[in-house]
Design a protein around this motif. Structure first.
Motif, PDB file in Angstrom:
ATOM      1  N   LEU A   1       0.903  -9.243   2.874  1.00  0.00           N
ATOM      2  CA  LEU A   1       1.322  -8.641   1.602  1.00  0.00           C
ATOM      3  C   LEU A   1       0.149  -7.899   0.995  1.00  0.00           C
ATOM      4  CD1 LEU A   1       3.258 -11.361  -0.374  1.00  0.00           C
ATOM      5  CD2 LEU A   1       4.148  -9.259   0.613  1.00  0.00           C
ATOM      6  N   ALA A   2       0.235  -6.592   0.968  1.00  0.00           N
ATOM      7  CA  ALA A   2      -0.893  -5.777   0.492  1.00  0.00           C
ATOM      8  C   ALA A   2      -0.523  -5.119  -0.830  1.00  0.00           C
ATOM      9  CB  ALA A   2      -1.242  -4.727   1.544  1.00  0.00           C
ATOM     10  N   LEU A   3      -0.204  -5.932  -1.831  1.00  0.00           N
ATOM     11  CA  LEU A   3       0.260  -5.401  -3.117  1.00  0.00           C
ATOM     12  C   LEU A   3      -0.785  -5.527  -4.213  1.00  0.00           C
ATOM     13  CD1 LEU A   3       3.783  -7.082  -3.049  1.00  0.00           C
ATOM     14  CD2 LEU A   3       3.276  -4.700  -2.509  1.00  0.00           C
ATOM     15  N   GLY A   4      -1.914  -6.188  -3.916  1.00  0.00           N
ATOM     16  CA  GLY A   4      -2.920  -6.459  -4.957  1.00  0.00           C
ATOM     17  C   GLY A   4      -2.501  -7.664  -5.788  1.00  0.00           C
ATOM     18  N   SER A   5      -3.457  -8.201  -6.524  1.00  0.00           N
ATOM     19  CA  SER A   5      -3.175  -9.369  -7.376  1.00  0.00           C
ATOM     20  C   SER A   5      -2.951  -8.912  -8.813  1.00  0.00           C
ATOM     21  CB  SER A   5      -4.365 -10.330  -7.364  1.00  0.00           C
ATOM     22  OG  SER A   5      -4.441 -10.966  -6.144  1.00  0.00           O
ATOM     23  N   PRO A   6      -2.014  -9.473  -9.574  1.00  0.00           N
ATOM     24  CA  PRO A   6      -1.173 -10.610  -9.209  1.00  0.00           C
ATOM     25  C   PRO A   6       0.186 -10.220  -8.623  1.00  0.00           C
ATOM     26  CG  PRO A   6      -0.956 -10.201 -11.546  1.00  0.00           C
ATOM     27  CD  PRO A   6      -1.860  -9.127 -11.009  1.00  0.00           C
TER      28      PRO A   6
ATOM     29  N   ASN B   1       6.094   0.350   2.627  1.00  0.00           N
ATOM     30  CA  ASN B   1       5.062   0.619   1.616  1.00  0.00           C
ATOM     31  C   ASN B   1       5.303  -0.274   0.393  1.00  0.00           C
ATOM     32  OD1 ASN B   1       6.450   2.056  -0.643  1.00  0.00           O
ATOM     33  ND2 ASN B   1       6.957   3.497   0.992  1.00  0.00           N
ATOM     34  N   GLY B   2       4.299  -0.338  -0.478  1.00  0.00           N
ATOM     35  CA  GLY B   2       4.354  -1.294  -1.587  1.00  0.00           C
ATOM     36  C   GLY B   2       4.955  -0.729  -2.858  1.00  0.00           C
ATOM     37  N   TYR B   3       5.725   0.338  -2.752  1.00  0.00           N
ATOM     38  CA  TYR B   3       6.247   0.957  -3.974  1.00  0.00           C
ATOM     39  C   TYR B   3       7.781   0.967  -3.989  1.00  0.00           C
ATOM     40  CZ  TYR B   3       1.399   1.777  -4.789  1.00  0.00           C
ATOM     41  OH  TYR B   3       0.056   1.549  -4.995  1.00  0.00           O
TER      42      TYR B   3
ATOM     43  N   LYS C   1     -12.774  -3.797 -15.447  1.00  0.00           N
ATOM     44  CA  LYS C   1     -11.770  -4.552 -16.213  1.00  0.00           C
ATOM     45  C   LYS C   1     -11.583  -5.931 -15.621  1.00  0.00           C
ATOM     46  CE  LYS C   1      -8.624  -1.028 -17.670  1.00  0.00           C
ATOM     47  NZ  LYS C   1      -7.467  -0.397 -17.089  1.00  0.00           N
ATOM     48  N   ARG C   2     -11.544  -5.989 -14.265  1.00  0.00           N
ATOM     49  CA  ARG C   2     -11.342  -7.277 -13.593  1.00  0.00           C
ATOM     50  C   ARG C   2     -12.638  -8.067 -13.524  1.00  0.00           C
ATOM     51  NH1 ARG C   2      -7.770  -6.317  -8.317  1.00  0.00           N
ATOM     52  NH2 ARG C   2      -8.671  -8.340  -7.942  1.00  0.00           N
ATOM     53  N   GLN C   3     -13.748  -7.325 -13.274  1.00  0.00           N
ATOM     54  CA  GLN C   3     -14.990  -8.040 -12.957  1.00  0.00           C
ATOM     55  C   GLN C   3     -15.766  -8.481 -14.195  1.00  0.00           C
ATOM     56  OE1 GLN C   3     -17.210  -5.979  -9.911  1.00  0.00           O
ATOM     57  NE2 GLN C   3     -15.738  -6.577  -8.363  1.00  0.00           N
TER      58      GLN C   3
ATOM     59  N   ILE D   1      -3.185  -9.829   1.051  1.00  0.00           N
ATOM     60  CA  ILE D   1      -4.404  -9.157   1.549  1.00  0.00           C
ATOM     61  C   ILE D   1      -4.915  -8.063   0.610  1.00  0.00           C
ATOM     62  CG2 ILE D   1      -4.012  -9.679   3.989  1.00  0.00           C
ATOM     63  CD1 ILE D   1      -2.970  -6.734   4.260  1.00  0.00           C
ATOM     64  N   GLY D   2      -4.316  -7.936  -0.580  1.00  0.00           N
ATOM     65  CA  GLY D   2      -4.826  -6.984  -1.577  1.00  0.00           C
ATOM     66  C   GLY D   2      -4.991  -5.587  -1.009  1.00  0.00           C
ATOM     67  N   GLY D   3      -6.198  -5.040  -1.164  1.00  0.00           N
ATOM     68  CA  GLY D   3      -6.440  -3.662  -0.742  1.00  0.00           C
ATOM     69  C   GLY D   3      -6.972  -3.520   0.679  1.00  0.00           C
TER      70      GLY D   3
ATOM     71  N   ALA E   1       0.830  -1.213   0.000  1.00  0.00           N
ATOM     72  CA  ALA E   1       0.000   0.000   0.000  1.00  0.00           C
ATOM     73  C   ALA E   1       0.866   1.265   0.000  1.00  0.00           C
ATOM     74  CB  ALA E   1      -0.986   0.013   1.167  1.00  0.00           C
ATOM     75  N   LYS E   2       0.199   2.396  -0.119  1.00  0.00           N
ATOM     76  CA  LYS E   2       0.925   3.672  -0.144  1.00  0.00           C
ATOM     77  C   LYS E   2       1.465   3.955   1.252  1.00  0.00           C
ATOM     78  CE  LYS E   2      -1.724   5.679  -3.873  1.00  0.00           C
ATOM     79  NZ  LYS E   2      -3.153   5.864  -4.002  1.00  0.00           N
ATOM     80  N   GLU E   3       2.526   4.769   1.306  1.00  0.00           N
ATOM     81  CA  GLU E   3       3.197   5.026   2.580  1.00  0.00           C
ATOM     82  C   GLU E   3       2.225   5.503   3.667  1.00  0.00           C
ATOM     83  OE1 GLU E   3       5.966   4.273   3.842  1.00  0.00           O
ATOM     84  OE2 GLU E   3       5.931   5.534   5.628  1.00  0.00           O
TER      85      GLU E   3
HETATM   86  N1  UDP Z   1      -0.200  -1.634  -4.353  1.00  0.00           N
HETATM   87  C1  UDP Z   1       1.112  -1.602  -3.900  1.00  0.00           C
HETATM   88  N2  UDP Z   1       2.114  -1.643  -4.805  1.00  0.00           N
HETATM   89  C2  UDP Z   1       1.899  -1.727  -6.142  1.00  0.00           C
HETATM   90  C3  UDP Z   1       0.561  -1.792  -6.603  1.00  0.00           C
HETATM   91  C4  UDP Z   1      -0.466  -1.738  -5.672  1.00  0.00           C
HETATM   92  O1  UDP Z   1       1.332  -1.554  -2.704  1.00  0.00           O
HETATM   93  O2  UDP Z   1       2.871  -1.764  -6.910  1.00  0.00           O
HETATM   94  C5  UDP Z   1      -1.278  -1.577  -3.367  1.00  0.00           C
HETATM   95  C6  UDP Z   1      -2.275  -0.444  -3.562  1.00  0.00           C
HETATM   96  O3  UDP Z   1      -1.772   0.742  -2.963  1.00  0.00           O
HETATM   97  C7  UDP Z   1      -3.498  -0.988  -2.872  1.00  0.00           C
HETATM   98  C8  UDP Z   1      -3.391  -2.497  -3.121  1.00  0.00           C
HETATM   99  O4  UDP Z   1      -2.048  -2.749  -3.501  1.00  0.00           O
HETATM  100  O5  UDP Z   1      -3.402  -0.748  -1.484  1.00  0.00           O
HETATM  101  C9  UDP Z   1      -4.250  -3.005  -4.290  1.00  0.00           C
HETATM  102  O6  UDP Z   1      -5.526  -3.076  -3.927  1.00  0.00           O
HETATM  103  P1  UDP Z   1      -6.645  -3.781  -4.846  1.00  0.00           P
HETATM  104  O7  UDP Z   1      -7.945  -3.393  -4.260  1.00  0.00           O
HETATM  105  O8  UDP Z   1      -6.371  -3.513  -6.293  1.00  0.00           O
HETATM  106  O9  UDP Z   1      -6.305  -5.312  -4.586  1.00  0.00           O
HETATM  107  P2  UDP Z   1      -7.260  -6.563  -4.595  1.00  0.00           P
HETATM  108  O10 UDP Z   1      -7.688  -6.759  -3.172  1.00  0.00           O
HETATM  109  O11 UDP Z   1      -8.425  -6.238  -5.489  1.00  0.00           O
HETATM  110  O12 UDP Z   1      -6.344  -7.616  -5.116  1.00  0.00           O
END
Ligand code: UDP
Length: 251
Positions: free
Chosen positions: A162-167, A137-139, A226-228, A189-191, A111-113
């Motif tokens: 890991l909160a980076l989103g899929s994939p 953070n994830g960047y 796009k995803r759904q 954990i995605g978003g 995620a963002k900082e």
């Molecule tokens: N994110 C990140 N680094 C990246 C791309 C995304 O940390 O290079 C984070 C983004 O800030 C957000 C999460 O990943 O917090 C993506 O959330 P999204 O809802 O797309 O994920 P999902 O739960 O649908 O897989």
């Protein structure tokens, strides 16, 4: 995991929330390697098989939770198995509660900082005693990865979110899992951190009860189309697969 169910081209483990948490506890207390938890949902049926490396990494996960209503319904239609949903964000909260109770050390990456900082603060308020021993953070760029791995290892975290989103999170784990020395559980954990800070709203209970959480998320974030857009195709393919079985066209 025993009794893993095949849903078209992906899999799901028939666990409820309590069983998923029992797995986590056992991974941390009895494990000697990182165990991977991914969410199983219809979107993954379409993008994972396109990348053999990722697909294999998903298939080899230690726990594939029934995150979305799509896989829950598909399990019932294709296998006659009634699953209850284990949403990844709820499992994450429950792992935090368990970690606070059992003293498991937690590292949060993604995620963002500002989201990462605020979410970690909130988690520590929500679960007194929770030891978040590191966060990032994830960047981070590729050249910063060795340092991140070192930071995670030095923190002696047992649980990694890991909160980076899929994939992206699946890719990160596939490439870095072997380098993690003390981590025993990694959950993608995605978003979820965005929902903890309130940046992104989770669907109110009414929508979840009606199995329309996906629709709420789509209305709130139209770019998810796009995803759904694969969801109707998933439904048709599940029904076709069932029909084939009923008509005796497949084993
Ligand atoms: N994110 C990140 N680094 C990246 C791309 C995304 O940390 O290079 C984070 C983004 O800030 C957000 C999460 O990943 O917090 C993506 O959330 P999204 O809802 O797309 O994920 P999902 O739960 O649908 O897989």
């Amino acid at each position: 995991m025993k009794n893993r169910l095949k849903i078209l081209d992906i899999w799901v483990d028939p666990v409820n929330m309590d069983e998923a948490l029992a797995c986590v506890e056992s991974f941390v207390t009895k494990g000697d390697r990182p165990h991977v938890i991914f969410a199983s949902n219809p979107e993954k049926n379409f993008f994972l098989p396109k990348d053999p490396f990722l697909y294999e990494s998903f298939r080899n996960a230690d726990l594939l939770i029934p995150d979305g209503i799509g896989v829950v319904k598909a399990a019932q239609i294709l296998h006659g198995v009634r699953l209850s949903r284990v949403p990844g964000c709820e499992l994450m909260h429950n792992i935090c509660r368990l970690s606070a109770q059992r003293g498991f050390r937690v590292f949060v990456y993604g995620a963002k900082e500002e989201v990462s900082r605020e979410a970690c603060n909130k988690l520590q308020v929500l679960y007194p005693g929770l030891q978040i021993v590191g966060r990032a953070n994830g960047y981070i760029k590729a050249e910063g990865m060795p340092q991140l791995i070192e930071q995670i290892n030095q923190s002696q975290a047992e649980v990694l979110f890991l909160a980076l989103g899929s994939p992206t999170q699946e890719k990160w784990l596939a490439g870095n899992k072997e380098k993690l020395k003390t981590v025993r559980v990694c959950q993608g954990i995605g978003g979820t951190l965005d929902t903890i800070t309130g940046n992104v709203k989770r669907a109110p209970e009414f929508w979840c009860k009606c199995n329309l959480e996906w629709f709420y998320r789509l209305a709130a974030e139209p770019k998810r189309i796009k995803r759904q857009k694969v969801l109707p195709i998933f439904v048709v393919r599940v029904l076709m697969a069932k029909l084939k079985t009923v008509l005796g066209f497949s084993s």
